[in-house]
Design an enzyme around this catalytic site. Structure first.
Site, PDB file in Angstrom:
ATOM      1  CB  ALA A 327      -0.919   0.001   1.230  1.00  0.00           C
ATOM      2  CB  SER A 328       1.052   4.206   0.785  1.00  0.00           C
ATOM      3  OG  SER A 328       0.754   5.584   0.748  1.00  0.00           O
ATOM      4  N   GLY A 329       3.469   3.700  -0.463  1.00  0.00           N
ATOM      5  CA  GLY A 329       4.808   3.569  -1.022  1.00  0.00           C
ATOM      6  C   GLY A 329       5.113   2.168  -1.512  1.00  0.00           C
TER       7      GLY A 329
END
Length: 544
Positions: A327-329
């Protein structure tokens, strides 16, 4: 990861192996794996809790308000819940919607897998859980386990099944020894074609911290070295030309954040010899698989790694194999690959950013502390002046910088997934999806584990599917369970960090963050404008 382990157990049984499980302590996660066993045994005094799954979020907004601390958070994406722990006193509607959807998916998958493995109707499983069973005898009576036995009795049963005499010792091999067995000794040397496996587990940072353990998290500078070691960079000079010693004089300067020291590192040690070695090594691998298990972290580090992965993908097939969470990065990294593979329940996406600072003015007033700053430059005090809130022009600059980082993230995601920006915006905004939901929305290419990623890598590298390949680990795996699944009791998923870990983050990271859980603020500890009182608060609360 539990899902992939379950699949491997099933594969073993299909190959004629039998699997016996002994479980003295059992919750939903343990039974999820154990239900695939041919036989399953509990001791009479087993600790078990099959009560269902829960998601929880904690909020410090009221606590910080009472002590005079105002978190000034800039988060982009209405579902981006990172930071809610600090600024809110309850759960937002968007976060509740997202968590409810995730929980429904995870609980539904648990019921389906247990139903398939045990032959029980899904409705009957739900009814059993809702009864609140606490007696081991009830588990046997209703067919959840094979029998009630102590471990020595299970061992005796195994001896009998293997045709061993009772006085003979049962030959066993623990996981550590098994994992160190050389494949060629078992006739599993693999094929001539090699595929590199690069693991990326944990939170993302740019450089290794002073007190970090060697196996913790993803450090961008180290990860990039791994990528470059297998990238087909070619030769810096012509292949056949002679090179003098002067050709190896390539340096770069790294400016330390304390503004007092420089670190000078030699980029190419040994000049042309290093490049030839890198060139030859890169030719060893037909493809590469990035095994990602990360909730994200530093946005700059994520982008730098994305760039290196993208360059590698230009020279050979690169596949992202996502574990429990990307998730995200973590998803940012996956975007640089040629194909993304996720498990059914991989926590995916969270395309958004968050940043902020603390306003400690009221706290300082309460305790009689004063801080004055002399500065030059309109925005020199942007992050240095924690004794006051942002001025309007500072708040505007801070918000615009965060918005710019989000647009870069979202637009790169749209480009990598061949979507329009508007279409990507619909599935971005910081929202977390399960792997299945992400696939249906175009964020993932295929559902499966590492074996599926290998199959796709072979296809893209024009390697026949029936030909064996050798998987080469380029780095030792970090601790397997990501932060998102730790310290949450019987919950299969949790999106709030423990208080201690959250407060540690506040004084150990800097820059805009692309992460799913928790929040990273501008670095305070060790900087010239560091607040000793914030560190004292962190140390005190961390000891609770």
């Amino acid at each position: 990861m539990s899902e992939e382990t379950l699949e491997e157990q099933t594969l073993l049984m299909h190959q004629g192996k039998f699997i016996v499980g002994y479980v003295p302590v059992c919750g939903e996660k343990e039974y999820y794996l154990a239900c695939a066993c041919e036989e399953l045994y509990f001791p009479p005094s087993a600790y078990f809790a099959l009560n269902g799954l829960a998601v929880q979020a904690s909020f410090l907004g009221g606590v910080l308000e009472n002590v005079g601390v105002e978190p000034q958070v800039e988060r982009i994406g209405k579902y981006k819940s990172a930071g809610d722990q600090l600024i809110r006193k309850n759960m937002s509607e968007e976060n509740c919607e997202m968590l409810t959807s995730l929980l429904d998916n995870i609980y539904g998958n648990w019921l389906d897998k247990v139903s398939h493995a045990t032959g029980k109707e899904r409705e009957n499983i739900e009814n059993f859980i809702n009864e609140g069973v606490y007696q081991v005898e009830k588990l046997k009576e209703d067919g959840w386990i094979t029998n009630i036995m102590y471990d020595d009795e299970v061992m005796s049963k195994l001896k009998e099944r293997l045709g061993l005499q009772e006085d003979k010792k049962l030959p066993v091999v623990d996981y550590r020894k098994y994992s160190r067995v050389r494949k060629w000794t078992l006739g599993l040397s693999g094929g001539k074609d090699k595929i590199a496996i690069i693991r990326a587990s944990g939170s993302i940072s740019r450089v290794r911290g002073s007190f970090s353990v060697s196996s913790s998290g993803i450090v961008a500078e180290q990860f990039i070295e791994k990528i470059r070691s297998i990238r087909d960079v070619g030769l810096m000079m012509n292949h056949g030309s002679s090179v003098s010693a002067s050709s190896s004089k390539n340096f770069y300067l790294k400016f330390e954040e304390d503004a007092l020291s420089f670190v000078v590192k030699k980029l190419w040690l040994g000049g042309i010899r290093t490049n030839i070695s890198g060139y030859e090594e890169s030719k060893l691998y037909k493809a590469a698989i990035i095994r990602i298990d990360s909730p994200g972290g530093d946005a700059l580090a994520s982008d730098l790694m994305w760039r290196e992965i993208k360059l590698l993908a230009a020279s050979k097939p690169v596949i992202a194999s996502m574990g429990d969470v990307a998730a995200s990065g973590g998803y940012y990294m996956a975007m640089g690959t040629g194909a993304i593979v996720a498990e059914n329940l991989t926590l995916t996406g969270s395309i958004g950013v968050v940043t902020g600072k603390f306003n400690l003015g009221k706290l300082y007033e309460k305790i009689g502390f004063n801080k004055e700053i002399i500065s030059r430059g309109r925005f020199a005090e942007l992050t240095a002046a924690e004794q006051r809130p942002f001025r309007p022009d500072e708040a505007k600059l801070f918000a615009e910088a965060a918005q710019n980082s989000y647009k870069q993230f979202r637009d790169k995601a749209a480009f990598s997934r061949s979507m329009t920006v508007d279409k990507m915006e619909e599935v971005a905004q910081g929202r977390v999806w399960t792997g299945n939901d992400a696939a249906s929305r175009g964020l993932v290419d295929a559902i499966g584990g590492l074996s599926r990623a290998v199959a796709i890598a072979k296809q893209k590298a024009s390697i026949p599917q029936d030909r064996q390949v050798t998987l080469v680990e380029m780095s030792k795996p970090s601790p397997s369970l990501p932060e998102i699944l730790s310290d949450i009791g019987s919950s299969v998923v949790g999106v709030d960090r423990t208080l201690k870990g959250l407060l540690e983050d506040l004084t150990s990271s800097n820059g805009i963050q692309a992460r799913m859980d928790g929040i990273m603020f501008q670095q305070l500890e060790g900087a010239s404008f560091a607040s000793p009182f914030l560190n004292l608060i962190k140390d005190y609360l961390s000891s609770l």
